[in-house]
Enzyme design. Sequence first.
Site, PDB file in Angstrom:
ATOM      1  N   HIS A 287       0.821  -1.221   0.000  1.00 56.25           N
ATOM      2  CA  HIS A 287       0.000   0.000   0.000  1.00 56.25           C
ATOM      3  C   HIS A 287       0.851   1.265   0.000  1.00 56.25           C
ATOM      4  O   HIS A 287       0.342   2.349  -0.267  1.00 56.25           O
ATOM      5  CB  HIS A 287      -0.918  -0.001   1.222  1.00 56.25           C
ATOM      6  CG  HIS A 287      -1.977  -1.070   1.148  1.00 56.25           C
ATOM      7  ND1 HIS A 287      -3.298  -0.776   0.915  1.00 56.25           N
ATOM      8  CD2 HIS A 287      -1.905  -2.416   1.226  1.00 56.25           C
ATOM      9  CE1 HIS A 287      -3.990  -1.911   0.879  1.00 56.25           C
ATOM     10  NE2 HIS A 287      -3.162  -2.918   1.063  1.00 56.25           N
TER      11      HIS A 287
ATOM     12  N   ASP B 101       3.592   9.522  -0.601  1.00 58.20           N
ATOM     13  CA  ASP B 101       2.394   8.789  -0.194  1.00 58.20           C
ATOM     14  C   ASP B 101       2.132   7.694  -1.212  1.00 58.20           C
ATOM     15  O   ASP B 101       2.279   7.928  -2.413  1.00 58.20           O
ATOM     16  CB  ASP B 101       1.187   9.756  -0.161  1.00 58.20           C
ATOM     17  CG  ASP B 101       0.130   9.336   0.845  1.00 58.20           C
ATOM     18  OD1 ASP B 101       0.025   8.129   1.126  1.00 58.20           O
ATOM     19  OD2 ASP B 101      -0.593  10.225   1.348  1.00 58.20           O
TER      20      ASP B 101
HETATM   21  C1  G6P Z   1      -1.196   3.129   6.082  1.00 53.64           C
HETATM   22  C2  G6P Z   1      -0.654   1.722   5.901  1.00 53.64           C
HETATM   23  C3  G6P Z   1      -1.586   0.686   6.516  1.00 53.64           C
HETATM   24  C4  G6P Z   1      -1.888   1.065   7.947  1.00 53.64           C
HETATM   25  C5  G6P Z   1      -2.478   2.479   8.021  1.00 53.64           C
HETATM   26  C6  G6P Z   1      -2.753   2.941   9.461  1.00 53.64           C
HETATM   27  O1  G6P Z   1      -2.301   3.322   5.283  1.00 53.64           O
HETATM   28  O2  G6P Z   1      -0.429   1.449   4.536  1.00 53.64           O
HETATM   29  O3  G6P Z   1      -0.999  -0.595   6.473  1.00 53.64           O
HETATM   30  O4  G6P Z   1      -2.791   0.147   8.527  1.00 53.64           O
HETATM   31  O5  G6P Z   1      -1.535   3.365   7.440  1.00 53.64           O
HETATM   32  O6  G6P Z   1      -1.607   2.814  10.255  1.00 53.64           O
HETATM   33  P1  G6P Z   1      -1.564   1.908  11.568  1.00 53.64           P
HETATM   34  O7  G6P Z   1      -0.140   1.924  11.981  1.00 53.64           O
HETATM   35  O8  G6P Z   1      -2.472   2.590  12.544  1.00 53.64           O
HETATM   36  O9  G6P Z   1      -2.056   0.532  11.208  1.00 53.64           O
END
Ligand code: G6P
Length: 493
Positions: free
Chosen positions: A168, A382
Amino acid sequence: MHDSQEGPAQEFVVVANRLPVDVSVDEDGTISWIRAPGGLVTALAPMMRSGGGAWVGWSGSADLELDPFTDDGIAMTPVPLSAAEIEEFYEGFSNATLWPLYHDVIVDPEYHREWWSVYRTVNERFAAAAAAVAAPGATVWVQDYQLQLVPALLRSARPDLHIGFFLHIPFPPMELFGQLPWRHQVLEGLLGSDLIGFQRSGDAANFLRSVRRFTAHPVRGQNVSITTPFANPGRTIRAGAFPISLDSKAFNQLANRPETIERARQIRRDLGDPQVLLLGVDRLDYTKGIRHRIKAFGEMLAEGAIGNGEAVLVQVASPSREQVAEYVQLRSEVEEMVGRINGDHAEIGRPVIHYLHHSYPAEEMAAMFRAADVVLVTALRDGMNLVAKEYVAARSDLDGVLVLSEFAGAADELTSALQVNPHDIEGMKTTILSAMRMPREQRRRRMRALRRRVLTNDVAHWARSFLTALAHQGGLNQAPLPGSRTDVEARDD
Ligand code: G6P
């Protein structure tokens, strides 16, 4: 609503660091689940609900051994993490090593052997959990940078599976990726997949260059060949771009509800009916360029480019990774900037920047997007940025201007946005001003073009394209080689 169950073997399994629900444990030990925010959940949940399947992931809390359960048609398989693993796998290797490294070293990545060792252990646990729920020949889709070793671990346990991986976040240029002491192991981990998806073709190209440089596997076009001297099948792994999106029609409808439109009006009234409402919506993360955007806005006020009472900036900064040092520091820097600019320019009851350190439900976000004249997405780097796409999906009235960083993956598709280099503060000031002053006809023309893109390429389209390509690639890799015993038998039939 949540049945506890052992769970049958699943034909389709998603493996992600987080479950699409967060656990909360009451004082009396009662467990309840709440929908977790985040792009990935928004992206995959609609498809999982309609198609059925299992989701392997962490609950978001430490030291909880939870039984599998079904939520909204999805068989949830919780993977436990201890407090120490949260520190070393999640906050450490995932978010203080890989995250900054993959986002062009905006802050310095930290390399610790102990973190790497825990990353490996936790990846083994996720792979084992996925291997246990997947039916013979099932499709398993592994998500994101936290789980890059899972594909190879899973393949060695379950060679019958079709394995896809989607990153992602960006994949960095080879020259930066090369810093990682475990670059070879990470590449081999990913190459356990049949198909590796990236947000942009540039990410796929970066990955393929690293494979060429740091492994011995031949790379031809988008394909990597893995040949083993002993085992029968060689495999071909494809690396390609599959830009993610959101459930744009659902968001469009939400933003079109009369109560959302009324709420949007109310938001503007509460802000004192400014001529121009600028909006930023981000996780409070140093990749998002929040400071750069606030700096530009502050200078525009100080220089009089924005008149007294002409514009307000609403900055939603949702709390994120609050135990990681760089995030703690970013928070104080942003809050100091907001305080200083409000101190210089606000009047009683009329701040110029409304800083909101919360996350909001989709209904409120849709209303904010509907209310905003200009949305500022100024990320320094990003993977995609779904906020940009949400804003577009919310504007069926064809109004509103999107200012979009050229360093967000969304810039490849959203070419009718006003694109900026967020490092260029002067350039950003000029662009924000053009956005504020853009004639209505031009706003409509640009928004119409953006909407065509976002409404057609929605999340269902993303998932379908990836899974179709995965079925193809997985099929090729499992076809018997010419001359092999199975192949001869098949021809005799
Ligand atoms: C990004 C990453 C995700 C992640 C999200 C939130 O979008 O690509 O994998 O889940 O951020 O971050 P966190 O550390 O709270 O899971």
